[in-house]
Design a protein around this motif. Structure first.
Motif, PDB file in Angstrom:
ATOM      1  N   ASP A  17     -61.905 -13.749  93.673  1.00  0.00           N
ATOM      2  CA  ASP A  17     -60.806 -13.888  92.996  1.00  0.00           C
ATOM      3  C   ASP A  17     -59.729 -12.882  92.895  1.00  0.00           C
ATOM      4  O   ASP A  17     -60.203 -11.954  92.422  1.00  0.00           O
ATOM      5  CB  ASP A  17     -61.150 -14.594  91.826  1.00  0.00           C
ATOM      6  CG  ASP A  17     -60.148 -15.151  90.728  1.00  0.00           C
ATOM      7  OD1 ASP A  17     -58.886 -14.779  91.049  1.00  0.00           O
ATOM      8  OD2 ASP A  17     -60.311 -16.204  90.176  1.00  0.00           O
ATOM      9  N   ARG A  18     -58.453 -13.203  93.170  1.00  0.00           N
ATOM     10  CA  ARG A  18     -57.647 -12.083  93.272  1.00  0.00           C
ATOM     11  C   ARG A  18     -57.355 -11.763  91.634  1.00  0.00           C
ATOM     12  O   ARG A  18     -56.480 -10.621  91.810  1.00  0.00           O
ATOM     13  CB  ARG A  18     -56.349 -12.537  94.027  1.00  0.00           C
ATOM     14  CG  ARG A  18     -56.447 -12.283  95.367  1.00  0.00           C
ATOM     15  CD  ARG A  18     -55.656 -13.555  96.302  1.00  0.00           C
ATOM     16  NE  ARG A  18     -56.222 -13.307  97.565  1.00  0.00           N
ATOM     17  CZ  ARG A  18     -56.333 -12.457  98.413  1.00  0.00           C
ATOM     18  NH1 ARG A  18     -55.488 -11.340  98.252  1.00  0.00           N
ATOM     19  NH2 ARG A  18     -56.841 -12.799  99.658  1.00  0.00           N
ATOM     20  N   ARG A  19     -57.445 -12.711  90.729  1.00  0.00           N
ATOM     21  CA  ARG A  19     -57.102 -12.340  89.555  1.00  0.00           C
ATOM     22  C   ARG A  19     -58.209 -11.304  88.671  1.00  0.00           C
ATOM     23  O   ARG A  19     -57.770 -10.683  87.766  1.00  0.00           O
ATOM     24  CB  ARG A  19     -56.978 -13.701  88.558  1.00  0.00           C
ATOM     25  CG  ARG A  19     -55.679 -14.348  88.904  1.00  0.00           C
ATOM     26  CD  ARG A  19     -55.952 -15.691  88.299  1.00  0.00           C
ATOM     27  NE  ARG A  19     -57.120 -16.343  88.790  1.00  0.00           N
ATOM     28  CZ  ARG A  19     -57.183 -17.488  88.573  1.00  0.00           C
ATOM     29  NH1 ARG A  19     -56.476 -18.374  87.793  1.00  0.00           N
ATOM     30  NH2 ARG A  19     -58.468 -18.021  88.917  1.00  0.00           N
TER      31      ARG A  19
ATOM     32  N   VAL B  80     -56.875  -7.880  87.571  1.00  0.00           N
ATOM     33  CA  VAL B  80     -55.997  -7.887  86.291  1.00  0.00           C
ATOM     34  C   VAL B  80     -56.891  -8.026  85.085  1.00  0.00           C
ATOM     35  O   VAL B  80     -56.617  -7.331  84.010  1.00  0.00           O
ATOM     36  CB  VAL B  80     -55.032  -8.975  86.481  1.00  0.00           C
ATOM     37  CG1 VAL B  80     -54.250  -9.155  85.290  1.00  0.00           C
ATOM     38  CG2 VAL B  80     -54.116  -8.808  87.645  1.00  0.00           C
ATOM     39  N   MET B  81     -57.679  -9.003  85.410  1.00  0.00           N
ATOM     40  CA  MET B  81     -58.778  -9.211  84.080  1.00  0.00           C
ATOM     41  C   MET B  81     -59.542  -8.011  83.595  1.00  0.00           C
ATOM     42  O   MET B  81     -59.786  -7.670  82.529  1.00  0.00           O
ATOM     43  CB  MET B  81     -59.604 -10.323  84.348  1.00  0.00           C
ATOM     44  CG  MET B  81     -58.795 -11.608  84.637  1.00  0.00           C
ATOM     45  SD  MET B  81     -59.905 -13.144  84.515  1.00  0.00           S
ATOM     46  CE  MET B  81     -60.370 -13.214  86.330  1.00  0.00           C
TER      47      MET B  81
ATOM     48  N   HIS C 152     -43.206 -15.464  91.212  1.00  0.00           N
ATOM     49  CA  HIS C 152     -44.189 -16.823  91.408  1.00  0.00           C
ATOM     50  C   HIS C 152     -43.326 -17.948  91.584  1.00  0.00           C
ATOM     51  O   HIS C 152     -44.060 -18.887  92.224  1.00  0.00           O
ATOM     52  CB  HIS C 152     -45.047 -16.777  90.167  1.00  0.00           C
ATOM     53  CG  HIS C 152     -45.977 -15.727  90.385  1.00  0.00           C
ATOM     54  ND1 HIS C 152     -47.226 -15.724  91.207  1.00  0.00           N
ATOM     55  CD2 HIS C 152     -45.954 -14.520  89.610  1.00  0.00           C
ATOM     56  CE1 HIS C 152     -47.880 -14.320  90.867  1.00  0.00           C
ATOM     57  NE2 HIS C 152     -47.150 -13.740  90.058  1.00  0.00           N
TER      58      HIS C 152
ATOM     59  N   SER D  25     -51.302  -8.044  97.577  1.00  0.00           N
ATOM     60  CA  SER D  25     -52.182  -8.928  96.596  1.00  0.00           C
ATOM     61  C   SER D  25     -51.756  -7.899  95.053  1.00  0.00           C
ATOM     62  O   SER D  25     -51.944  -6.753  95.059  1.00  0.00           O
ATOM     63  CB  SER D  25     -53.480  -8.563  96.973  1.00  0.00           C
ATOM     64  OG  SER D  25     -54.473  -8.861  96.039  1.00  0.00           O
TER      65      SER D  25
ATOM     66  N   PHE E 249     -50.579  -8.839  90.673  1.00  0.00           N
ATOM     67  CA  PHE E 249     -49.699  -9.502  89.799  1.00  0.00           C
ATOM     68  C   PHE E 249     -49.011  -8.486  88.962  1.00  0.00           C
ATOM     69  O   PHE E 249     -49.500  -7.481  88.463  1.00  0.00           O
ATOM     70  CB  PHE E 249     -50.721 -10.475  88.893  1.00  0.00           C
ATOM     71  CG  PHE E 249     -51.362 -11.219  89.771  1.00  0.00           C
ATOM     72  CD1 PHE E 249     -50.976 -12.595  90.069  1.00  0.00           C
ATOM     73  CD2 PHE E 249     -52.544 -11.175  90.259  1.00  0.00           C
ATOM     74  CE1 PHE E 249     -51.482 -13.501  90.547  1.00  0.00           C
ATOM     75  CE2 PHE E 249     -53.383 -11.868  90.862  1.00  0.00           C
ATOM     76  CZ  PHE E 249     -52.652 -13.277  91.177  1.00  0.00           C
TER      77      PHE E 249
ATOM     78  N   GLY F 195     -50.520  -7.562  85.758  1.00  0.00           N
ATOM     79  CA  GLY F 195     -51.409  -6.425  85.883  1.00  0.00           C
ATOM     80  C   GLY F 195     -50.676  -5.167  85.528  1.00  0.00           C
ATOM     81  O   GLY F 195     -51.395  -4.179  84.817  1.00  0.00           O
TER      82      GLY F 195
END
Ligand SMILES: Nc1ncnc2c1ncn2[C@@H]1O[C@H](COP(=O)(O)OP(=O)(O)OP(=O)(O)O)[C@@H](O)[C@H]1O
Ligand SMILES: [Mg+2]
Lengths: 510, 340
Positions: free
Chosen positions: B25-27, B30-31, B204, B285, B287, B290
């Motif tokens: 998961d690309r998120r 950030v998480m 986005h 890749s 955000f 982030g």
């Protein structure tokens, strides 16, 4: 019957690369409502003609008219706007974006200037569905195998062709079927015929001559960057076509048809017992003997590549054990496999194989050098001799070891990759789609090479989408279905492609 | 070859286990950064609760004290997402402080004129660098390095000494407090948050934003897909130039002077914030949210060290370096996994 006016006309096209004249004075015309095959050996200049048309390469001479008006595009964006949508030879999409975005990027549906993600996904799912693909369009493109990526590239171009009045007049498909299986090819052909009937002119490149005869109306043949001729498909038979392509009669293919599989298969070389990987392939047993060719048959996504990757340690098996020559091998990384004499020629030359900026020689020598260790360079004379030998054996063109691999035609790049692994003289050679994108003459050469290697005692695991190819070469055929090795069939005169297909369909061998 | 069988379902050709899916998961990065921030913040709360670490203002100061870094890092995010790099950020900020101070103090121009002028100069500089990178096919590293020296040199052309700003409109703007319940934000912090929101929207929800990702994913493919890849690259450096100039204005406001040596090396802080925020240095890749967490983590390290009192401020650099290494290793692990 008076011929209608061509929608696209290219006259006297010249394109030179440093040291290579890729196209010298080629004429090409494309009529609305026809499927037109562009044919020629590897390096004949097909892709270059397409790239010159769409402005990827600048023209060194000649002129192009589209719908009667002279044009010269500065790049693919302009060509697209003028109604030419193109799928280039290698999959050219963005691996980091989702499938849906890859289909729509550049022309996303917007609402009040804002990308309408819901609609984008819905429409992408619809388009994908029409090609008979059942995939999650929100997943990143890189999570799908090459064949799916190729289909997505087609969906993208076709989406432009008939979506929202884009006014596509010309659809260019450069080897779109090279990694598709039969079912998908049929879906694609149905789609191409529908577009043709709507008046779109389609330019189709393929090395599968059967496909040309199945779907095309007209064909243009190139040889060494020159035009050989333009014919209606119904006026020229396959033998005549092959003669035009290679400039001489083709005897070697028949030779291969009659070739007998040699019987002296030696003692067991590699044994896999209960080897499997969750999510990849169910545990399987497989025994490969010295000098044996094992062909893997199965549909796209049936687990052929996955099986091969486990035997090479590219994926780690989570059950079972592999023994090579009586010794157990851990298979936790490719290095273990290479150490045990296993070589793997991957289907994806673009991302997993070649280094485009290195020369042909450097690319060929890479694996051998790695196997010897970097502290023991190969003597120059020996190295040059080896490289020259394989360039000749595989007929790599241009036959110049100093050429940069990135500048070779697609098929010739594939040959370089093959040479890299052949040169290491492994005990077991795994070939995943080795003849993908390779012309008919070279294909026969490669198959002959596989036969002679196995006669010398090398074991080969051979994966190919074309069943005939598998049957022609293999002693044993492993049939995969739904990620499971369902049957091992000893090859013999009674085994036909239809029998294999039945096995694939039913999952059992009678 | 003429028989067809049931069509394979390509969807299940890559059934992934839950763990693999999470890793892909690309998120995730950030998480991870957000979680790191929360953990650090909680640690601060428990350790310094008697010193007022828990006050809302301490939290909001993170935004106030790092507003310029956030803006610069947002610009850098665009560039890095597109697969490039911009080393001129710090120099542009320094130059903008000098340029603004000089115009306001020495030339007596009103702020309403100076602000658009400074922003325009920054954007134009970015545009020119992008133009050179694209048209002459030169490594962005080299071109923006030249930009770095050029802007620093220009600072000294304006003046060798720092210029203090005494202008009333500047100081009143700098002291404006936007009340938020018991605590407040500065104008700079608000501008930074607006920039962040705008960047999120652009990346986005606009075609330009998606092109940035496409170019970062594979430039050659983007070209062949018919995307204006050159224009995208030039725009990205323009955005970065604009953001750097805006960051320069916020920095001027924050520090109320122009100095030829202001913000030396800040491009590296901006890049560090972007990388810690989970954006891949190879492009394609990440955000912008982030990046916010990246900046907050860096800011929090600073204030934790301040609260500790006895630690030298160099520890900020050491902690940043360690984090950067850790995050690059995480990225490496993730991309390696994604390939298989
Ligand atoms: N960028 C380039 N630089 C130098 N030479 C090139 C470049 N692109 C292609 N060539 C050369 O031009 C010739 C024609 O190549 P092209 O890719 O058009 O062949 P092709 O007909 O598409 O072959 P294939 O069937 O293998 O795809 C080859 O000799 C190739 O080496
Ligand atoms: Mg080609």
């Amino acid at each position: 019957m008076a011929e209608p006016r061509p929608v696209l006309e290219m006259t006297g096209i010249v394109k030179e690369f440093p040291g290579v004249r890729a196209l010298s004075g080629v004429d090409f015309r494309l009529f609305p409502g026809e499927i037109h095959a562009l044919l020629g050996e590897n390096g004949a200049g097909k892709s270059t003609l397409i790239k010159v048309l769409t402005g990827v390469h600048t023209l060194d001479g000649g002129s192009i008219t589209l719908s009667g008006r002279p044009v010269r595009f500065a790049g693919p964006a302009q060509a697209q706007q003028a109604g030419i949508s193109t799928v280039y030879q290698e999959v050219n999409l963005c691996p980091n974006l989702s499938v849906a975005e890859n289909i729509f990027i550049g022309r996303e549906p917007t609402r009040f200037g804002r990308i309408d993600w819901k609609r984008l996904r819905r429409e992408a799912a619809g388009l994908v569905d029409r090609l008979g693909l059942d995939i999650d369009v929100t997943a990143p493109l890189s999570s799908y195998p090459l064949a799916v990526q190729q289909l997505v590239a087609i969906v993208r171009s076709v989406g432009t062709a008939d979506g929202e009045g884009a006014g596509t007049k010309v659809l260019v498909l450069d080897e779109p079927t090279s990694s598709l299986d039969r079912g998908e090819v049929l879906e694609l052909f149905a789609l191409m015929r529908r577009l043709r009937d709507e008046g779109v002119a389609i330019l189709f490149v393929s090395h599968f001559l059967d496909q040309i005869y199945e779907v095309c109306d007209r064909m243009t043949v190139l040889r060494n960057g020159t035009l050989v001729g333009e014919h209606m498909v119904r006026d020229l038979d396959q033998v005549g076509l092959v003669q035009l392509m290679i400039g001489k009669a083709l005897g070697q293919l028949d030779e291969l048809h009659e070739h007998q599989l040699h019987a002296d298969v030696g003692e067991p070389l590699l044994e896999a017992e209960g080897v499997g990987r969750a999510g990849g392939i169910e545990p399987f047993d497989l025994e490969i003997k010295k000098g044996e060719v094992i062909g893997l048959a199965g549909l796209l996504g049936s687990g052929r590549t996955e099986l091969a990757r486990l035997l090479f340690g590219a994926d780690q098996p989570d059950s079972g054990k592999v023994t090579v020559g009586g010794k157990e091998v851990a298979m936790s990384a490719p290095n273990d496999a290479i150490g045990a004499g296993v070589a793997f020629c991957s289907e994806n030359r673009k991302t997993e194989g070649l280094i485009p900026d290195l020369t042909v020689r450097e690319n060929i020598i890479l694996a051998l050098q790695a196997a010897r260790g970097w502290t023991r360079p190969i003597p120059t004379a020996q190295r040059d001799e080896l490289v020259a030998k394989y360039i000749a054996a595989l007929d790599i063109r241009p036959a110049n070891p100093e050429a940069r691999v990135g500048q070779l035609s697609g098929g010739n790049q594939q040959k370089v990759l093959l040479a890299r692994w052949l040169i290491t003289r492994p005990q077991l050679l795994i070939l995943d789609e080795p003849t993908r994108g390779i012309d008919i003459g070279a294909k026969a050469e490669i198959q002959k090479l596989v036969v002679s290697l196995s006669e010398e005692g090398m074991a080969v695991l051979y994966i190919a989408a074309e069943l005939e190819e598998v049957l022609r070469l293999s002693h044993t055929i492993g049939v995969l279905r739904d990620r499971k090795l369902v049957a091992r069939i000893a090859n013999g005169p009674e085994i036909t492609p239809t029998r294999i297909l039945e096995t694939i369909a039913s999952g059992e061998h009678q | 070859m003429s028989t067809t069988t049931a069509r394979p379902k390509a969807a299940d050709s890559h059934p992934t286990s839950k763990a693999a899916r999470v890793l892909a998961d690309r998120r995730l990065p950030v998480m991870v950064t957000a979680a790191l921030f929360l953990v650090m913040y909680a640690a601060g709360l428990s350790r310094y609760q008697n010193y007022g670490f828990g006050e809302a203002q301490v939290f909001l100061n993170l935004f106030i004290d790092n507003s310029y870094l956030l803006v610069a890092a947002v610009g850098a995010t665009f560039v890095i997402l597109s697969g490039g790099i911009d080393l001129s950020v710090g120099s542009v900020i320094g130059f903008t402080t000098m340029f603004t101070a000089w115009l306001v103090e020495r030339q007596g121009l009103p702020l309403v004129l100076v602000i658009p002028l400074a922003l325009g100069v920054g954007a134009l500089g970015g545009f020119l660098m992008g133009y050179v990178i694209h048209n002459f096919e030169i490594q962005p590293f080299i071109v923006t390095l030249a930009g770095l020296f050029l802007y620093r040199g220009l600072c000294l052309v304006i003046s060798k000494e720092s210029i203090a700003i005494g202008d009333a409109s500047v100081s009143s703007m700098a002291q404006t407090q936007v009340s938020l319940g018991g605590a407040f934000l500065s104008i700079g912090a608000i501008v930074a948050l607006v920039v962040l929101a705008a960047a999120f929207y652009v990346l986005h929800y606009t075609r330009f934003g998606r092109r940035v990702y496409a170019v970062g994913g594979n430039e050659q493919s983007a070209l062949l897909m018919g995307l204006p890849q050159g224009g995208t690259k030039i725009s990205v450096y323009t955005v970065s130039g604009f953001c750097s100039a805006l960051a320069g204005l916020l920095f001027t406001l924050y520090i109320q002077s122009g100095d030829p040596l202001h913000a030396t090396g800040m491009e590296l802080d901006a890049i560090a914030a972007v990388v810690i925020g989970g954006t891949l240095l190879t492009g394609g890749s990440g955000f912008v949210i982030g990046t916010l967490f990246g900046v907050l983590v860096l800011g929090l390290i600073k204030s934790l060290i301040q609260f500790e009192g006895t630690l030298s401020s160099w520890w900020t650099k050491i902690a940043t370096g360690v984090l950067l290494c850790a995050f690059i290793l995480i990225q490496r692990a993730m991309t390696a996994r994604r390939k298989t």
